[in-house]
Design an enzyme around this catalytic site. Structure first.
Site, short mmCIF file in Angstrom:
data_model
loop_
_atom_site.label_atom_id
_atom_site.label_comp_id
_atom_site.label_asym_id
_atom_site.label_seq_id
_atom_site.Cartn_x
_atom_site.Cartn_y
_atom_site.Cartn_z
N GLU A 158 14.28 14.35 19.75
CA GLU A 158 13.31 13.44 19.17
C GLU A 158 12.95 12.32 20.14
O GLU A 158 11.80 11.87 20.21
CB GLU A 158 13.85 12.85 17.86
CG GLU A 158 13.96 13.85 16.73
CD GLU A 158 12.61 14.46 16.37
OE1 GLU A 158 11.69 13.68 16.03
OE2 GLU A 158 12.47 15.69 16.44
N TRP B 261 10.57 13.71 22.55
CA TRP B 261 9.25 13.77 21.90
C TRP B 261 8.51 12.45 22.10
O TRP B 261 7.31 12.41 22.39
CB TRP B 261 9.39 14.04 20.41
CG TRP B 261 9.16 15.46 19.98
CD1 TRP B 261 10.09 16.35 19.53
CD2 TRP B 261 7.91 16.16 19.97
NE1 TRP B 261 9.50 17.55 19.23
CE2 TRP B 261 8.16 17.47 19.48
CE3 TRP B 261 6.60 15.81 20.31
CZ2 TRP B 261 7.15 18.41 19.33
CZ3 TRP B 261 5.59 16.76 20.16
CH2 TRP B 261 5.87 18.05 19.69
N TRP C 285 -15.29 16.04 7.84
CA TRP C 285 -14.39 15.11 7.16
C TRP C 285 -15.03 14.50 5.92
O TRP C 285 -16.22 14.19 5.90
CB TRP C 285 -13.96 14.00 8.12
CG TRP C 285 -13.27 14.49 9.35
CD1 TRP C 285 -13.76 14.44 10.62
CD2 TRP C 285 -11.99 15.11 9.44
NE1 TRP C 285 -12.86 14.98 11.50
CE2 TRP C 285 -11.76 15.41 10.80
CE3 TRP C 285 -11.01 15.44 8.50
CZ2 TRP C 285 -10.61 16.02 11.25
CZ3 TRP C 285 -9.84 16.05 8.95
CH2 TRP C 285 -9.66 16.34 10.31
N ASN D 161 10.27 9.19 8.34
CA ASN D 161 9.44 10.07 9.16
C ASN D 161 9.03 11.35 8.44
O ASN D 161 7.88 11.79 8.58
CB ASN D 161 10.18 10.44 10.45
CG ASN D 161 9.28 11.22 11.40
OD1 ASN D 161 8.26 10.73 11.84
ND2 ASN D 161 9.66 12.45 11.71
N TRP E 10 -8.54 11.97 10.25
CA TRP E 10 -7.20 11.54 10.63
C TRP E 10 -7.19 10.13 11.23
O TRP E 10 -6.18 9.42 11.15
CB TRP E 10 -6.58 12.53 11.63
CG TRP E 10 -7.36 12.74 12.90
CD1 TRP E 10 -8.33 13.66 13.12
CD2 TRP E 10 -7.22 12.02 14.14
NE1 TRP E 10 -8.82 13.56 14.40
CE2 TRP E 10 -8.15 12.57 15.05
CE3 TRP E 10 -6.40 10.98 14.56
CZ2 TRP E 10 -8.29 12.10 16.36
CZ3 TRP E 10 -6.54 10.50 15.87
CH2 TRP E 10 -7.46 11.05 16.75
N TRP F 168 -0.45 11.88 14.12
CA TRP F 168 -1.65 12.13 13.31
C TRP F 168 -2.45 13.32 13.84
O TRP F 168 -2.96 14.13 13.06
CB TRP F 168 -2.51 10.88 13.25
CG TRP F 168 -2.04 9.94 12.18
CD1 TRP F 168 -1.24 8.85 12.32
CD2 TRP F 168 -2.29 10.06 10.78
NE1 TRP F 168 -0.98 8.28 11.11
CE2 TRP F 168 -1.62 9.00 10.14
CE3 TRP F 168 -3.04 10.96 10.00
CZ2 TRP F 168 -1.66 8.81 8.75
CZ3 TRP F 168 -3.08 10.77 8.62
CH2 TRP F 168 -2.40 9.70 8.01
#
Length: 460
Positions: free
Chosen positions: A270, A273, A302, A337, A355, A378
């Site tokens: 993580e 990441w 959208w 998370n 988004w 996102w």
């Protein structure tokens, strides 16, 4: 000889390469500076939570620097460029010979730092620029074809193959402490947040938190997805404002006696990441201008339903796990998370809202807002980013709720209307909940919304 250290998103004294560099020269008079730029932060959609986090870390840095004999000057400016002009003026007035700071990625950050280098050169000031947000210079991590990595797993393998544990830099103490300039730091109210004490925001709190988390790290993989359990490090805000460094967190993983355990390995992954998202921002600074990584999916039609967006923001969607997450965010400035992924997927893939609306709302509300991680998360949910979930992967918020909050403890904490609902019924919105508990009716029907989204994606 005067050396000036420019603090930004690295609000700590330990493992601060620029500070260590400035303290190396024997006899150097070391000073520090920070630019308080609320208008610039507002342009980046950073809200009051971000300012509160920065203020909390900055107050501790001022005191710690004072103990080292290093005065901290707070410069108030509307924008970064205006702040740089004031910084250079200050440097001239103090006969600064060297300016040290850490590199940052992003469109405005790169422009600011280029301008700083030019202005410093014109003033006869040498600049020293170090890495802080990442472990490696992004230009040094390339594929076999000499290109940037677009997929996380190969990036992680390359990162691990180049990693070597090295001592963390420390500043040299100065014998005569000075008075910390705390009066120059604006007082930011904590509004109604109830969870700020749960998130370490300054360096001392962060290291204490890391020490406690190290004991639980081997269980991280088993507990990290359970929002009702204290299973994560809670260090995201300290990492975002730099009260603790990514290197320090990685060092705690690499030096862990149970390094090979699934929990430690998962936490290390993580952390990598987090570096990967900054790596992407280096190679694609246009991401900071809210551009999609893969534009082909951004032609999605959208939904511009402001009423639906507002109900999502307020935690009134009629989906218990989504509403619990959004209310936790509003009340604490933080969200678990796993729940972030659920609420984001719900907004983008089911309500079909752009988004960027969700990205902006998170930036305005989160204490731990980090642009690179927020944007990456996102875009992952919207299927416009690297390692994107295929467009047909759409989280079912009800089954996610049943899986990760099986007893409904997380929901009951943040959605008090449902406090008396049993575990079997709490995950599914219904007329019964709305009638007897005063809870919102669902905004949408999951199955119908999912089918509509798939149809629209297939047309692309």
């Amino acid at each position: 000889m005067t050396h000036l250290v420019w603090f930004r998103n690295d609000l700590r004294v330990s493992d601060h390469s620029a500070l260590t560099e400035a303290c190396k020269a024997p006899g150097a008079d070391v000073k520090a500076i920070f630019l308080w730029t609320p208008e610039q932060w507002q342009q980046h959609d950073y809200g009051l939570a971000r300012q509160y986090s920065i203020r909390s870390a900055l107050a501790t840095v001022a005191q710690d620097l004072a103990q080292l004999g290093i005065p901290l000057t707070i410069v108030h400016a509307d924008t970064w460029l205006a702040g740089v002009d004031q910084l250079i003026d200050y440097a001239r007035s103090q006969n600064v010979s060297h300016l040290a700071f850490h590199r940052e990625f992003g469109w405005d950050e790169v422009q600011r730092d280029q301008y700083t280098i030019e202005q410093a050169r014109a003033a006869g000031i040498d600049t020293w620029i170090g890495e802080d947000r990442v472990g490696f210079d992004p230009a040094s991590l390339l594929t076999g074809q000499g290109d940037m990595y677009r997929v996380f797993t190969p990036f992680k393998k390359r990162w691990l193959s180049q990693h070597a544990e090295t001592p963390l830099p420390r500043p040299l103490p100065v014998p005569s402490p000075v008075a910390p300039a705390l009066t120059a730091i604006p007082d930011i109210p904590a509004v109604n947040w109830t969870g700020t004490a749960e998130l370490p925001l300054n360096e001392h709190e962060a290291h204490e938190h890391l020490s406690h988390f190290t004991e639980a790290m081997p269980n991280y993989k088993d507990h990290r997805d359970l929002p009702a359990v204290e299973g994560t490090s809670r260090l995201s805000a300290a990492l975002a404002n730099g009260a603790i460094s990514l290197r320090q967190c990685m060092h705690s993983a690499f030096s862990h006696p149970r390094f090979d355990s699934a929990g430690v390995q998962t936490w290390l992954s993580e952390l990598i990441w987090r570096e990967f998202y900054h790596y992407l921002l280096y190679w694609r600074p246009d991401l900071a201008r809210h551009e999609p990584f893969y534009p082909r999916w951004d032609a999605f039609p959208w939904n511009r339903d402001d009423a639906a967006l507002q109900r999502w923001q307020q935690g009134q969607t009629g989906v218990p796990i989504v509403d619990a997450g959004m209310r936790q965010l509003a009340q604490t400035g933080w969200m678990h998370n796993r729940v972030r992924m659920i609420v984001a997927m719900y907004l983008v893939k089911l309500l079909k809202v752009d988004w960027r609306q969700g990205e902006r709302w998170f930036a305005q509300q989160l204490l731990d807002i980090d642009f690179a991680s927020n944007n990456g998360g996102w875009q992952w949910c919207a299927s416009t980013g690297v390692d994107a979930a295929p467009y047909f992967r759409i989280f079912n918020p009800h089954t996610q709720s049943e899986r990760f909050d099986p007893k409904g403890d997380y929901i009951r904490r943040w959605v008090p209307e449902l406090a008396s609902v049993n575990a079997a019924a709490i995950h599914q919105p219904s007329q019964t909940l709305a009638k007897h508990q005063g809870y919102s009716l669902p905004l949408i029907d999951y199955k119908r919304a999912r089918a509509e989204t798939l149809t629209l994606f297939k047309k692309l």
